[in-house]
Motif scaffolding. Structure first.
Motif, PDB file in Angstrom:
ATOM      1  N   GLY A 179       0.781  -1.223   0.000  1.00 54.80           N
ATOM      2  CA  GLY A 179       0.000   0.000   0.000  1.00 54.80           C
ATOM      3  C   GLY A 179       0.812   1.271   0.000  1.00 54.80           C
ATOM      4  O   GLY A 179       0.374   2.331   0.428  1.00 54.80           O
ATOM      5  N   GLU A 180       2.049   1.183  -0.504  1.00 48.47           N
ATOM      6  CA  GLU A 180       2.905   2.364  -0.580  1.00 48.47           C
ATOM      7  C   GLU A 180       2.666   3.094  -1.906  1.00 48.47           C
ATOM      8  O   GLU A 180       2.189   2.486  -2.862  1.00 48.47           O
ATOM      9  CB  GLU A 180       4.382   1.941  -0.501  1.00 48.47           C
ATOM     10  N   PRO A 181       3.014   4.415  -1.987  1.00 45.64           N
ATOM     11  CA  PRO A 181       2.866   5.134  -3.263  1.00 45.64           C
ATOM     12  C   PRO A 181       3.834   4.589  -4.306  1.00 45.64           C
ATOM     13  O   PRO A 181       5.045   4.661  -4.131  1.00 45.64           O
ATOM     14  CB  PRO A 181       3.192   6.591  -2.909  1.00 45.64           C
ATOM     15  N   VAL A 182       3.266   4.036  -5.378  1.00 42.42           N
ATOM     16  CA  VAL A 182       4.061   3.295  -6.352  1.00 42.42           C
ATOM     17  C   VAL A 182       4.932   4.209  -7.213  1.00 42.42           C
ATOM     18  O   VAL A 182       6.105   3.908  -7.465  1.00 42.42           O
ATOM     19  CB  VAL A 182       3.127   2.449  -7.242  1.00 42.42           C
ATOM     20  N   LEU A 183       4.376   5.352  -7.661  1.00 37.84           N
ATOM     21  CA  LEU A 183       5.136   6.239  -8.541  1.00 37.84           C
ATOM     22  C   LEU A 183       6.422   6.716  -7.871  1.00 37.84           C
ATOM     23  O   LEU A 183       7.519   6.649  -8.426  1.00 37.84           O
ATOM     24  CB  LEU A 183       4.274   7.437  -8.957  1.00 37.84           C
ATOM     25  N   GLU A 184       6.287   7.158  -6.613  1.00 40.32           N
ATOM     26  CA  GLU A 184       7.433   7.630  -5.858  1.00 40.32           C
ATOM     27  C   GLU A 184       8.472   6.505  -5.713  1.00 40.32           C
ATOM     28  O   GLU A 184       9.667   6.705  -5.900  1.00 40.32           O
ATOM     29  CB  GLU A 184       6.965   8.083  -4.480  1.00 40.32           C
ATOM     30  N   GLY A 185       7.965   5.328  -5.403  1.00 41.01           N
ATOM     31  CA  GLY A 185       8.852   4.178  -5.238  1.00 41.01           C
ATOM     32  C   GLY A 185       9.625   3.879  -6.507  1.00 41.01           C
ATOM     33  O   GLY A 185      10.817   3.562  -6.482  1.00 41.01           O
ATOM     34  N   LEU A 186       8.925   4.019  -7.645  1.00 39.27           N
ATOM     35  CA  LEU A 186       9.576   3.732  -8.928  1.00 39.27           C
ATOM     36  C   LEU A 186      10.643   4.772  -9.250  1.00 39.27           C
ATOM     37  O   LEU A 186      11.695   4.448  -9.800  1.00 39.27           O
ATOM     38  CB  LEU A 186       8.534   3.727 -10.049  1.00 39.27           C
ATOM     39  N   LEU A 187      10.373   6.031  -8.897  1.00 37.99           N
ATOM     40  CA  LEU A 187      11.360   7.085  -9.150  1.00 37.99           C
ATOM     41  C   LEU A 187      12.651   6.795  -8.385  1.00 37.99           C
ATOM     42  O   LEU A 187      13.747   7.034  -8.875  1.00 37.99           O
ATOM     43  CB  LEU A 187      10.801   8.459  -8.763  1.00 37.99           C
TER      44      LEU A 187
END
Lengths: 215, 236
Positions: A179-187
């Motif tokens: 449930g973490e923010p995926v976009l930020e994680g990908l960056l």
């Protein structure tokens, strides 16, 4: 920053596997690629054909297809059973070796043909001519395209996540499960990849300088 | 002996014997096959039929045996072809070290003697690119001599040189000829042919047209082709 720190276990585990995949297949493809390049410049026609056949068949075959073959089809052949990790390393090696071969070969072609003729004329064998005269002079022009090929390899390792190997490419999926923010994680994944590329670029520059030859 | 490049018959029925110690100069117009002839002798160009023998031994096919034979045949190229990443001394010692398995100290000592002999002893530690063309070609001659060859082949050794450097290379070659080296020289230097050659071979269209002494060839050429060739060269 929170995404990175809260899930550092994922990032560490992922990138350690990425680096393992990269290191093993880099060594593998350099060795296999050098061998293939030797075949392609050999005086024996059968060896030359074998080398070209490999490059013709393998080069730019979709990498996912190569992965698919080693991850799922290979074990059905029942020769040697391999794990998903080994399958990933094999796929990356087989795929990258074709490019490495062509990089080596184009480096060899930058050395004037007279250098090889002079080496043969004083009685050096094929192996000595290659090792003493051609490769030392070919090496310098090989570094820039070789490092590009290795950087491509580093980024290509992310395909392994699609074939049951947890590496950096698999971090996103795990983040969304938590449930973490995926976009930020990908960056963050992208940023770490950029950091990993920098030492390779520096290595290229240092090697080019070290091997410069006056003409 | 015959040689084809695809359908092109570049060497036609060549039959040539060079006794030990003889200096043979091969003359002829461009495209007459004289360079090709020179290169077939150590099999840088393979031949299609016939035999080539050196010191009574047939030229082997590819492999170790061929490398061994090439070690006995010195070759000097038009473009010098010194190893660009090695110093002049390393260029001269490479063959003795790797092919003859000579001790390093001995190989270096002999290399320095040879460089002395061709007059470039003070250039030993430079790289080829730092030398003039004439110096590079003399280094290439020293490299070939380091193998103690039975015969020396020269493939247009002065054609890529500036005019003022031609003489220094020709002098080196003339000295070599006087010392009794067996030599086959492809050249356009008529002066060298007159002065140093024992025998002149004139080639045209892949054939040996004339085979005589320098005096006979320059004074009284027998064929029209040779008269025509000499007329074009010697008038200016």
């Amino acid at each position: 920053m929170d995404v990175l720190l809260d899930n550092s276990d994922l990032y560490v585990r992922g990138f350690v596997t990425t680096l393992q995949l990269f290191a093993l297949s880099a060594v593998g493809s350099l060795v296999l690629g050098a061998f293939l390049a030797m075949l392609r410049v050999s005086p024996v026609p059968v060896f030359r054909s074998a080398g070209s056949l490999y490059v013709t068949v393998v080069r730019n075959t979709p990498l996912t297809l190569v992965f698919l073959f080693f991850a799922f089809a290979w074990n059905l052949l029942e020769i040697v059973r391999i794990s998903f990790f080994t399958a990933a390393v094999t796929a990356l090696t087989v795929y990258t070796a074709a490019f490495v071969c062509e990089v080596f070969r184009s480096g060899i072609n930058t050395v004037p043909v007279g250098q090889a003729e002079a080496a043969r004329a004083i009685g050096l064998t094929f192996g000595q001519t290659l090792g003493q005269i051609i490769l030392p002079q070919a090496t310098r022009s090989v570094f820039p395209p070789m490092v590009s090929t290795l950087i491509a390899l580093l980024k290509n390792t992310t395909i392994a996540a699609g074939f049951s190997v947890f590496e950096a490419g698999g971090i996103r999926q795990n983040l969304s499960e938590r449930g973490e923010p995926v976009l930020e994680g990908l960056l963050w994944v992208a940023a770490i990849f950029v950091l990993l590329v920098i030492p390779l670029t520096l290595l290229q520059r240092a090697l080019e300088k070290r091997w410069s030859v006056a003409r | 002996m015959d040689k084809f490049f695809g359908p092109l018959h570049v060497l036609k029925d060549i039959n040539l014997e060079v006794p030990r110690g003889q200096v043979v100069v091969v003359l002829g117009p461009s495209g007459s096959g004289k360079s090709t002839l020179c290169r077939t002798i150590n099999r840088l160009e393979p031949i299609n039929s016939g035999v080539i023998a050196i010191d009574g031994k047939d030229l082997p096919a590819e492999g170790k045996a061929l490398a061994g034979l090439r070690a006995d045949v010195g070759m000097v190229f038009q473009q010098f072809n010194l190893f660009a990443h090695k110093t002049i001394l390393e260029n001269v010692t490479l063959g003795p070290l790797k092919v003859r398995r000579t001790e390093k100290a001995e190989a270096e000592q002999r290399a320095r003697q040879l460089l002395e002999r061709v007059g470039i002893a003070n250039q030993a530690d430079k790289y080829p690119a730092q030398l003039s063309g004439g110096q590079q070609q003399r280094a290439a001659i020293a490299r070939a001599l380091a193998m103690k060859p039975k015969v020396m082949l020269f493939d247009e050794p002065t054609s890529a040189l500036d005019p003022e450097m031609v003489q220094e290379v020709l002098d080196t070659m003339t000295d070599l000829a006087k010392e009794g080296m067996t030599m086959l020289v492809v050249t356009h230097e008529m002066g060298f042919a007159r002065k140093a050659a024992d025998r002149v071979i004139f080639m045209a269209d892949g054939e040996v047209v004339e085979d005589s002494t320098p005096e006979d060839f320059f004074k009284a050429p027998k064929s029209d082709r040779a008269r025509d060739f000499l007329g074009k060269i010697l008038t200016h």
